[in-house]
Design an enzyme around this catalytic site. Structure first.
Site, short mmCIF file in Angstrom:
data_model
loop_
_atom_site.label_atom_id
_atom_site.label_comp_id
_atom_site.label_asym_id
_atom_site.label_seq_id
_atom_site.Cartn_x
_atom_site.Cartn_y
_atom_site.Cartn_z
N HIS A 134 26.83 -60.98 32.62
CA HIS A 134 27.27 -60.15 31.48
C HIS A 134 26.38 -60.34 30.26
CE1 HIS A 134 31.60 -59.96 33.28
NE2 HIS A 134 30.78 -59.11 33.85
N CYS A 145 14.50 -48.80 22.26
CA CYS A 145 13.32 -49.16 23.06
C CYS A 145 13.59 -50.43 23.86
CB CYS A 145 12.10 -49.32 22.13
SG CYS A 145 12.10 -50.82 21.14
N CYS A 169 10.78 -50.08 16.53
CA CYS A 169 11.06 -48.65 16.33
C CYS A 169 12.08 -48.37 15.24
CB CYS A 169 11.53 -48.03 17.65
SG CYS A 169 13.22 -48.50 18.07
#
Ligand code: BV8
Ligand code: ZN
Length: 263
Positions: A134, A145, A169
């Site tokens: 998990h 990204c 980004c």
């Protein structure tokens, strides 16, 4: 559970583990309970006080990233102060003693890794680390990204403007955990089921066996003709399928289980 029944169960479980070619260990939040990490569905359960089914989802993050980060920053703060307990160390010693033991954990707290590295010490600079199906609460990844990085610092959550953003980004960063409704990493999942399929014993500790697909890992061992040993203070949906059910806290039971097995 009366002591003599517990002792008999421990002996049965030790015999199964001692003769096992391969062992798959599946853990859940219960193994970190004695380290002070709140479980999800226990009395003081996380899900209870934080409407968690609504928070640990991609929908919640899209709708209200500030509140979701506030919950994770609170949990990270809780976990940062926690250390492995004797249950983690017992499993680390078991895994260190034999390459044929694989730990698969649903937990995102990183305590199995801390215990594995401490148990290995200088003898093994790169011990076999648990499979974190998990993800990890101390890693973040970009919502757009492929940027992903370990991250243990506090997160500012007073407004959406100060939430962590990707340096590549500029998109929001999120906790690198698997939320409800999100698929698990297919390679990690396949490795977990492969380990369980090939195991003579699946040792299941500290999980309510409710969350899929992780809860089906022990069934793969049973389908392969192997046995299941469960360590939990309470019954779970897995109990009726277990060859041995050891009732009690994993921090007490696992060291007793493992002590008779290691050189
Ligand atoms: C998926 C990371 C498909 C995040 C977690 C309806 C709507 C949406 C989804 C579903 C749905 N119905 C079913 C589903 C599937 C869902 C699911 O299983 N839901 C359950 C609740 C019914 N599963 C998913 O959504 C999974 N993804 O199915 O994707 C898909 C496929 C393709 C494409 C797209 C989608 C993703 C599930 C992962 C969710 N993320 N965690 C975070 O941590 O913030 S789950 C979370 O629960 C933790 O990882 C935790 O480990 C896990 C399981 O809980 P437990 O570990 O068992 O902990 P719990 O508190 O429940 O129990 C503690 C146990 O310890 C108890 O038994 C207690 O007795 C015991 N204990 C207490 N003290 C001790 C102890 N034991 C030993 N010693 C002690 N001292
Ligand atoms: Zn990015």
């Amino acid at each position: 559970m009366p002591d003599h029944e517990q002792d008999q169960g421990l002996q049965e479980a030790r015999a199964l583990l001692a003769s096992a070619r391969k062992v798959c260990v599946l853990t859940g939040a219960g193994v970190s309970a004695e380290s002070g990490v709140p479980t999800f569905r226990g009395e003081e359960g996380l899900w209870k006080s934080f409407r968690a089914e609504e928070l640990a989802t991609p929908h919640a993050f899209r709708r209200d990233p500030r509140t979701v980060w506030e919950w994770y920053d609170w949990r990270r703060g809780r976990i940062r102060g926690c250390v492995p307990n004797p249950g983690h160390y017992a499993l680390a010693r078991l895994a260190l003693g034999a390459r044929s033991v694989r730990i698969v954990t649903q937990n995102v707290d990183g305590l199995h890794e801390v215990a594995a590295r401490e148990a290995a010490g200088s003898r093994d600079p790169s011990p076999a680390l648990p499979l974190e199906v998990h993800g990890s609460i101390f890693r973040v990844r970009c919502t757009s990204c492929t940027y992903r990085i370990p991250h243990r610092d506090r997160v500012r959550t007073e407004s959406e403007a100060v939430l962590p953003r990707c340096p590549v980004c500029g998109s929001l960063l999120r906790p690198d955990v698997v939320w409800f409704g999100e698929a698990l990493d297919s390679r990690v999942l396949e490795e977990a089921f492969e380990s369980a399929r090939g195991a003579s014993v699946c040792l299941v500790a500290g999980t309510s066996a409710l969350v899929q697909p992780a809860a089906s890992v022990p069934l793969a061992t049973l389908e392969g003709g192997g046995s299941v040993v469960e360590v939990n203070p309470a019954d779970t949906p897995l109990t009726s399928m277990a060859d041995v059910a050891l009732r009690g806290p994993s921090g007490e039971i696992l060291p007793r289980l493992v002590e008779g097995l290691l050189p």
